[in-house]
Scaffold this motif. Sequence first.
Motif, PDB file in Angstrom:
ATOM      1  N   THR A  25     -36.096   9.620   0.907  1.00 23.23           N
ATOM      2  CA  THR A  25     -34.909   9.640   1.681  1.00 23.23           C
ATOM      3  C   THR A  25     -33.888   8.489   1.508  1.00 23.23           C
ATOM      4  O   THR A  25     -33.053   8.682   1.127  1.00 23.23           O
ATOM      5  N   ALA A  26     -34.678   7.396   1.591  1.00 25.89           N
ATOM      6  CA  ALA A  26     -33.897   5.989   1.041  1.00 25.89           C
ATOM      7  C   ALA A  26     -33.253   6.098  -0.097  1.00 25.89           C
ATOM      8  O   ALA A  26     -32.018   5.896  -0.269  1.00 25.89           O
ATOM      9  N   GLN A  27     -33.932   6.660  -0.912  1.00 27.24           N
ATOM     10  CA  GLN A  27     -33.255   6.629  -2.567  1.00 27.24           C
ATOM     11  C   GLN A  27     -32.255   7.678  -2.348  1.00 27.24           C
ATOM     12  O   GLN A  27     -31.323   7.734  -3.225  1.00 27.24           O
ATOM     13  N   ALA A  28     -32.346   8.871  -1.783  1.00 20.88           N
ATOM     14  CA  ALA A  28     -31.433  10.136  -1.701  1.00 20.88           C
ATOM     15  C   ALA A  28     -30.034   9.429  -0.952  1.00 20.88           C
ATOM     16  O   ALA A  28     -28.989  10.127  -1.503  1.00 20.88           O
ATOM     17  N   GLN A  29     -30.335   8.583   0.028  1.00 20.33           N
ATOM     18  CA  GLN A  29     -29.138   8.341   0.891  1.00 20.33           C
ATOM     19  C   GLN A  29     -27.952   7.638  -0.103  1.00 20.33           C
ATOM     20  O   GLN A  29     -28.500   6.516  -0.880  1.00 20.33           O
ATOM     21  N   GLN A  30     -26.907   7.833   0.065  1.00 19.34           N
ATOM     22  CA  GLN A  30     -25.918   7.222  -0.636  1.00 19.34           C
ATOM     23  C   GLN A  30     -24.653   6.772   0.538  1.00 19.34           C
ATOM     24  O   GLN A  30     -24.397   7.635   1.264  1.00 19.34           O
ATOM     25  N   THR A  31     -24.327   5.331   0.005  1.00 22.49           N
ATOM     26  CA  THR A  31     -23.223   4.705   1.061  1.00 22.49           C
ATOM     27  C   THR A  31     -21.941   4.902   0.110  1.00 22.49           C
ATOM     28  O   THR A  31     -21.955   4.257  -0.885  1.00 22.49           O
ATOM     29  N   PHE A  32     -20.827   5.353   0.592  1.00 24.60           N
ATOM     30  CA  PHE A  32     -19.403   5.230  -0.064  1.00 24.60           C
ATOM     31  C   PHE A  32     -18.606   4.646   0.619  1.00 24.60           C
ATOM     32  O   PHE A  32     -18.628   4.660   1.960  1.00 24.60           O
ATOM     33  N   ALA A  48     -12.891   6.492  10.636  1.00 27.87           N
ATOM     34  CA  ALA A  48     -14.084   6.269  11.296  1.00 27.87           C
ATOM     35  C   ALA A  48     -14.933   7.366  12.111  1.00 27.87           C
ATOM     36  O   ALA A  48     -15.966   7.633  12.027  1.00 27.87           O
ATOM     37  N   GLY A  49     -13.942   8.363  12.759  1.00 25.93           N
ATOM     38  CA  GLY A  49     -14.425   9.679  13.282  1.00 25.93           C
ATOM     39  C   GLY A  49     -15.077  10.416  12.253  1.00 25.93           C
ATOM     40  O   GLY A  49     -16.050  11.286  12.580  1.00 25.93           O
ATOM     41  N   LEU A  50     -14.535  10.652  11.252  1.00 24.13           N
ATOM     42  CA  LEU A  50     -15.033  11.641  10.245  1.00 24.13           C
ATOM     43  C   LEU A  50     -16.315  10.996   9.676  1.00 24.13           C
ATOM     44  O   LEU A  50     -17.242  11.876   9.188  1.00 24.13           O
ATOM     45  N   SER A  51     -16.375   9.764   9.329  1.00 25.09           N
ATOM     46  CA  SER A  51     -17.702   9.065   8.985  1.00 25.09           C
ATOM     47  C   SER A  51     -18.785   9.712   9.776  1.00 25.09           C
ATOM     48  O   SER A  51     -20.039   9.943   9.191  1.00 25.09           O
ATOM     49  N   ALA A  52     -18.938   9.486  11.158  1.00 21.60           N
ATOM     50  CA  ALA A  52     -19.726   9.814  12.002  1.00 21.60           C
ATOM     51  C   ALA A  52     -20.195  11.314  11.874  1.00 21.60           C
ATOM     52  O   ALA A  52     -21.253  11.795  11.903  1.00 21.60           O
ATOM     53  N   LEU A  53     -19.190  12.249  11.786  1.00 22.35           N
ATOM     54  CA  LEU A  53     -19.162  13.720  11.752  1.00 22.35           C
ATOM     55  C   LEU A  53     -19.943  13.885  10.283  1.00 22.35           C
ATOM     56  O   LEU A  53     -20.911  14.720  10.422  1.00 22.35           O
ATOM     57  N   ILE A  54     -19.396  13.329   9.283  1.00 24.54           N
ATOM     58  CA  ILE A  54     -19.959  13.745   8.041  1.00 24.54           C
ATOM     59  C   ILE A  54     -21.510  13.417   7.862  1.00 24.54           C
ATOM     60  O   ILE A  54     -22.233  14.053   7.357  1.00 24.54           O
ATOM     61  N   ALA A  55     -21.844  12.149   8.529  1.00 30.38           N
ATOM     62  CA  ALA A  55     -23.094  11.601   8.326  1.00 30.38           C
ATOM     63  C   ALA A  55     -23.986  12.552   9.390  1.00 30.38           C
ATOM     64  O   ALA A  55     -25.253  12.840   9.167  1.00 30.38           O
ATOM     65  N   GLU A  56     -23.586  13.138  10.488  1.00 34.49           N
ATOM     66  CA  GLU A  56     -24.289  14.110  11.308  1.00 34.49           C
ATOM     67  C   GLU A  56     -24.615  15.277  10.547  1.00 34.49           C
ATOM     68  O   GLU A  56     -25.950  15.858  10.693  1.00 34.49           O
ATOM     69  N   GLU A  57     -23.914  16.136   9.605  1.00 31.68           N
ATOM     70  CA  GLU A  57     -24.041  17.126   8.922  1.00 31.68           C
ATOM     71  C   GLU A  57     -24.733  16.987   7.588  1.00 31.68           C
ATOM     72  O   GLU A  57     -25.017  17.864   6.999  1.00 31.68           O
ATOM     73  N   ASN A  58     -24.389  15.582   7.123  1.00 33.52           N
ATOM     74  CA  ASN A  58     -24.993  15.356   5.810  1.00 33.52           C
ATOM     75  C   ASN A  58     -25.891  14.067   5.660  1.00 33.52           C
ATOM     76  O   ASN A  58     -25.392  12.915   5.612  1.00 33.52           O
ATOM     77  N   ILE A  61     -25.502  11.306   3.332  1.00 34.51           N
ATOM     78  CA  ILE A  61     -23.950  10.528   3.135  1.00 34.51           C
ATOM     79  C   ILE A  61     -23.764   9.520   4.122  1.00 34.51           C
ATOM     80  O   ILE A  61     -23.960  10.018   5.225  1.00 34.51           O
ATOM     81  N   ARG A  62     -23.498   8.285   3.616  1.00 30.14           N
ATOM     82  CA  ARG A  62     -23.057   7.491   4.754  1.00 30.14           C
ATOM     83  C   ARG A  62     -21.929   6.927   4.170  1.00 30.14           C
ATOM     84  O   ARG A  62     -21.757   6.631   2.920  1.00 30.14           O
ATOM     85  N   ILE A  63     -21.006   6.810   5.032  1.00 27.61           N
ATOM     86  CA  ILE A  63     -19.433   6.140   4.818  1.00 27.61           C
ATOM     87  C   ILE A  63     -19.177   4.854   5.503  1.00 27.61           C
ATOM     88  O   ILE A  63     -19.577   4.870   6.747  1.00 27.61           O
ATOM     89  N   ARG A  64     -18.805   3.968   4.951  1.00 27.43           N
ATOM     90  CA  ARG A  64     -18.598   2.630   5.165  1.00 27.43           C
ATOM     91  C   ARG A  64     -16.858   2.640   5.354  1.00 27.43           C
ATOM     92  O   ARG A  64     -16.195   2.849   4.150  1.00 27.43           O
ATOM     93  N   VAL A  65     -15.973   2.433   6.357  1.00 25.95           N
ATOM     94  CA  VAL A  65     -14.844   2.551   6.524  1.00 25.95           C
ATOM     95  C   VAL A  65     -14.097   0.906   6.387  1.00 25.95           C
ATOM     96  O   VAL A  65     -14.768   0.159   7.093  1.00 25.95           O
ATOM     97  N   VAL A  66     -13.234   0.771   5.608  1.00 24.81           N
ATOM     98  CA  VAL A  66     -12.747  -0.492   5.625  1.00 24.81           C
ATOM     99  C   VAL A  66     -10.867  -0.211   5.496  1.00 24.81           C
ATOM    100  O   VAL A  66     -10.299   0.652   5.242  1.00 24.81           O
ATOM    101  N   PRO A  67     -10.421  -1.450   6.017  1.00 24.54           N
ATOM    102  CA  PRO A  67      -8.754  -1.245   5.931  1.00 24.54           C
ATOM    103  C   PRO A  67      -8.282  -1.158   4.658  1.00 24.54           C
ATOM    104  O   PRO A  67      -8.661  -1.740   3.539  1.00 24.54           O
ATOM    105  N   GLY A  68      -7.149  -0.571   4.594  1.00 25.90           N
ATOM    106  CA  GLY A  68      -6.257  -0.654   3.321  1.00 25.90           C
ATOM    107  C   GLY A  68      -4.679  -0.083   3.824  1.00 25.90           C
ATOM    108  O   GLY A  68      -4.354  -0.347   4.800  1.00 25.90           O
ATOM    109  N   GLY A  69      -3.956   0.532   2.820  1.00 30.80           N
ATOM    110  CA  GLY A  69      -2.594   0.618   2.913  1.00 30.80           C
ATOM    111  C   GLY A  69      -2.451   1.817   2.086  1.00 30.80           C
ATOM    112  O   GLY A  69      -3.000   2.038   0.789  1.00 30.80           O
TER     113      GLY A  69
END
Length: 331
Positions: A25-32, A48-58, A61-69
């Motif tokens: 599981t740890a090897q399969a899990q990916q953070t983007f 941020a909201g979508l990252s939680a939703l995506i992780a819930e169904e996948n 897949i883990r997503i880390r949100v960072v600020p940008g423009g």
Amino acid sequence: MPVFVSRRAALFATAGALSLPALRTAQAQQTFEWVAGSVGGGWYTMAAGLSALIAEENPAIRIRVVPGGGLANSTRVNNNQSPIGWGIDAFAAAAARGEDPYNRKHEDLRSLGTGYSPTEHNLLRTAEGPEDMRAILTQRGLKIAAPQRSSTDEMTLQRILRFLGTSPDQIRSNGGRYLNGSYADIGAAFADGQVDYMYAALAKPAALLTELGQGRRAARLVGFPDDIRKHLIDTYAYNEGVLPAGTYPTLQTGPLTVTTMDSVIMVHKDVPDDVAYGITRTLIRNRGQRLTSIHASMGAFDPAKAWRYQGVPLHPGAARAFREAGVMPPA
């Protein structure tokens, strides 16, 4: 011939066997990393909201949100610094083609479609003074705030100023003030009277505008004149729309015609097909109430239209999800 195994060895073997599923599981899990907008803005909230939703169904897949423009995100995703990012339809297309304000083709950009969050451009003014956009932006002593220079908001304001024969430097030389900062910074500058006008592109209902509408300083939103909207559409591929009456009750007395743009989810071409597929499938499955609960503007997402965006090539994984949903023709 029987094989005798010590109790200690047996325990190690059992522990190892029990740990294998967890290891897999740890090897399969990916953070983007997902590059969004300024902290406090709509893009950051939605990512941020979508990252939680995506992780819930996948779960893998883990997503880390960072600020940008919006202006810089295309380059960041193309360079795979952040493999996922929010973009603006017209600017992402310009990046892919290597057109102004970009100086080279962004050939590694792919998309998961568009239509995720129609965004209105807003010019906020004090209750006193000129009411027309042209008169406001060409007056001497203009004091205005806009987001950071890497944002599509500020780039759009500069394009409007150029069309009107002025610029940030001209504003300053005429005794005015041209401030840049985060959404929180420019909102505070307007509320405190450091500036009399504020420009920001924010999907409705924007928390910043709602808060300013409830503040002590009386303010009004300004509609976009026909010639300015037409210039932005014809020259830069923006869109136009209507901010309905009552969207911001204290900031408008009726509907306002404004310049608009839409959000596209950009990904690097090397994002695995199954990841792009999983994210897009989750968005399609949760359209409507669930996406709206993350941000009201996401209620406009229509999968039947989202895949048609031609500004950036559609990622194959996203294409699979749209086809499985029956909204995109077979390959």
